[in-house]
Design a protein around this motif. Structure first.
Motif, mmCIF file in Angstrom:
data_model
loop_
_atom_site.group_PDB
_atom_site.id
_atom_site.type_symbol
_atom_site.label_atom_id
_atom_site.label_comp_id
_atom_site.label_asym_id
_atom_site.label_seq_id
_atom_site.Cartn_x
_atom_site.Cartn_y
_atom_site.Cartn_z
ATOM 1 N N GLY A 40 -14.289 -21.281 4.344
ATOM 2 C CA GLY A 40 -15.629 -21.081 4.672
ATOM 3 C C GLY A 40 -15.846 -22.350 5.620
ATOM 4 O O GLY A 40 -16.628 -22.237 6.631
ATOM 5 N N TYR A 41 -15.282 -23.592 5.456
ATOM 6 C CA TYR A 41 -15.297 -24.660 6.229
ATOM 7 C C TYR A 41 -14.489 -24.290 7.539
ATOM 8 O O TYR A 41 -14.945 -24.897 8.671
ATOM 9 N N THR A 42 -13.535 -23.622 7.584
ATOM 10 C CA THR A 42 -12.681 -23.311 8.764
ATOM 11 C C THR A 42 -13.811 -22.282 9.588
ATOM 12 O O THR A 42 -13.910 -22.655 10.786
ATOM 13 N N PHE A 43 -14.413 -21.168 8.970
ATOM 14 C CA PHE A 43 -15.342 -20.514 9.825
ATOM 15 C C PHE A 43 -16.394 -21.374 10.413
ATOM 16 O O PHE A 43 -16.650 -21.157 11.679
ATOM 17 N N LYS A 44 -17.011 -22.087 9.487
ATOM 18 C CA LYS A 44 -18.024 -22.889 10.256
ATOM 19 C C LYS A 44 -17.678 -23.878 11.484
ATOM 20 O O LYS A 44 -18.021 -23.783 12.352
ATOM 21 N N PHE A 45 -16.304 -24.210 11.232
ATOM 22 C CA PHE A 45 -15.747 -25.204 12.282
ATOM 23 C C PHE A 45 -15.542 -24.226 13.704
ATOM 24 O O PHE A 45 -15.808 -24.696 14.706
ATOM 25 N N LEU A 46 -14.864 -23.171 13.312
ATOM 26 C CA LEU A 46 -14.604 -22.243 14.631
ATOM 27 C C LEU A 46 -15.713 -21.873 15.246
ATOM 28 O O LEU A 46 -15.776 -21.461 16.232
ATOM 29 N N LEU A 47 -16.970 -21.690 14.618
ATOM 30 C CA LEU A 47 -18.097 -20.951 14.973
ATOM 31 C C LEU A 47 -18.641 -22.055 15.996
ATOM 32 O O LEU A 47 -19.168 -21.816 17.081
ATOM 33 N N ASP A 48 -18.333 -23.314 15.884
ATOM 34 C CA ASP A 48 -18.904 -24.556 16.859
ATOM 35 C C ASP A 48 -18.094 -24.440 18.035
ATOM 36 O O ASP A 48 -18.444 -24.931 19.233
ATOM 37 N N ARG A 49 -16.666 -24.643 17.721
ATOM 38 C CA ARG A 49 -15.686 -24.794 18.937
ATOM 39 C C ARG A 49 -15.075 -23.572 19.433
ATOM 40 O O ARG A 49 -14.668 -22.833 18.668
ATOM 41 N N ASP A 50 -14.984 -23.899 20.661
ATOM 42 C CA ASP A 50 -13.899 -22.725 21.506
ATOM 43 C C ASP A 50 -12.657 -23.292 21.872
ATOM 44 O O ASP A 50 -12.633 -24.432 22.061
ATOM 45 N N ASP A 51 -11.387 -22.445 21.549
ATOM 46 C CA ASP A 51 -10.523 -23.038 21.911
ATOM 47 C C ASP A 51 -9.919 -24.007 20.939
ATOM 48 O O ASP A 51 -9.001 -24.809 21.406
ATOM 49 N N ALA A 52 -10.407 -24.170 19.780
ATOM 50 C CA ALA A 52 -9.713 -24.965 18.972
ATOM 51 C C ALA A 52 -8.454 -24.728 18.498
ATOM 52 O O ALA A 52 -7.895 -23.439 18.357
ATOM 53 N N THR A 53 -7.712 -25.715 18.303
ATOM 54 C CA THR A 53 -6.034 -25.547 17.798
ATOM 55 C C THR A 53 -6.002 -25.631 16.342
ATOM 56 O O THR A 53 -7.111 -26.116 15.567
ATOM 57 N N THR A 54 -5.015 -25.527 15.599
ATOM 58 C CA THR A 54 -4.715 -25.745 14.563
ATOM 59 C C THR A 54 -4.817 -27.151 13.997
ATOM 60 O O THR A 54 -5.472 -27.450 12.937
ATOM 61 N N VAL A 55 -4.369 -27.947 14.783
ATOM 62 C CA VAL A 55 -4.452 -29.348 14.687
ATOM 63 C C VAL A 55 -5.793 -29.801 14.631
ATOM 64 O O VAL A 55 -6.026 -30.680 13.846
ATOM 65 N N ASP A 56 -6.566 -29.347 15.577
ATOM 66 C CA ASP A 56 -7.980 -29.838 15.579
ATOM 67 C C ASP A 56 -8.421 -29.286 14.162
ATOM 68 O O ASP A 56 -9.203 -30.242 13.485
ATOM 69 N N LEU A 57 -8.532 -28.171 13.533
ATOM 70 C CA LEU A 57 -8.784 -27.766 12.314
ATOM 71 C C LEU A 57 -8.339 -28.819 11.199
ATOM 72 O O LEU A 57 -9.059 -29.220 10.399
ATOM 73 N N ALA A 58 -7.011 -28.942 11.348
ATOM 74 C CA ALA A 58 -6.589 -30.016 10.144
ATOM 75 C C ALA A 58 -7.248 -31.399 10.267
ATOM 76 O O ALA A 58 -7.640 -31.629 9.119
#
Lengths: 152, 152
Positions: A40-58
């Motif tokens: 869920g938190y991953t989704f929320k993060f990806l909604l806000d940011r474009d072209d986010a990488t795996t490291v950004d998510l981590a």
DNA sequence: TCCATATGGTCAAGGGGATTGACGATGACG
DNA sequence: CGTCATCGTCAATCCCCTTGACCATATGGA
């Protein structure tokens, strides 16, 4: 009501647990995939940011890139997330939400909203608004950069 | 302040995390043992009940008796908990808090209290009292029998 | 331009904390 | 008493995260 000093964090943990269980029960009742909070938190993060990488998510989740990579892998396999070549960095892959991922976010928001409604019915909507404000104040005061993951 | 529907559970998780981190930092600063939340909830449980068994604890925490047994083993080894023969059941062992365990509880309560004080300073003590009441209402409405352990 | 260093991602190994399953010892009850 | 439930433990396993090593690409200073 006499308040026991130091009890609020415990209550908050229980309240969180109750609301998560509630959401869980609703999702299960309607046959949705049971994703973990990390998803869920991953989704929320990806909604806000474009072209986010795996490291950004981590970074955002406060976990290692290996752990984040595994989460992304699962979510891609299940059809919620895409990995496409990164527009400017050939080492990286840009993450994105599929329509299925977006739909899941909306559904989860709606169900969490219903949980909130039940609480509002209990204590009154104005009180809930206040709690929202107060929680925001607390989170802001901590810099807002708190990984959403509970420590356990 | 416009409230996003469904956001409160997320905020609550972050707030909980912030308060736990705060407590953690204080305990570390004064050199106390860094016990996990499970240990704290164990203490709280043992304070209320006399002659509780490991299975009772497992039920309370919402985990298996094997997992609870391991926690108790650690706490005994570290000097926080005692296991004595159960007064009426020779299969069982009655758990109890040592003075060291009781002292830890009091210390943790005090430190959580300070965390609450900081929050009170931010939003006002009366608001904090209200939040306490509202959280109690939510927890009570769920039967109060919610395992304190967050799902993750 | 070239090279040293930093960074995104993956593979492999390991650990912490839970689970499931099996079992011995005791308790409870017909 | 004999049967079945329950407390506790041992052992195996699982899940999710970590640490460590590595390759490929970026980046920035000489």
């Amino acid at each position: 009501m006499t308040r026991i000093r130091g009890e609020i964090p415990l209550l908050m943990a229980m309240a969180y647990r109750i609301m998560i269980d509630d959401l869980h029960a609703q999702l299960e009742a309607e046959g949705s995939d049971l994703l973990r909070p990390a998803h869920g938190y991953t989704f929320k993060f990806l909604l806000d940011r474009d072209d986010a990488t795996t490291v950004d998510l981590a970074d955002h989740l406060g976990i290692t890139k290996q752990a984040a990579s595994k989460i992304v892998e699962e979510l891609e396999e299940w059809g919620y997330v895409t990995r496409r070549p990164h527009p400017t960095d050939r080492r990286a892959r840009a993450l994105g939400l599929t329509p299925k991922g977006q739909a899941y976010v909306e559904r989860a928001n709606e169900l969490r909203g219903r949980t909130e409604d039940r609480w509002a019915a209990l204590i009154g909507p104005d009180r809930l608004d206040q709690i929202y404000e107060d929680l925001c104040a607390l989170v802001d005061s901590a810099g807002g950069r708190t990984p959403p993951r509970p420590v356990w």
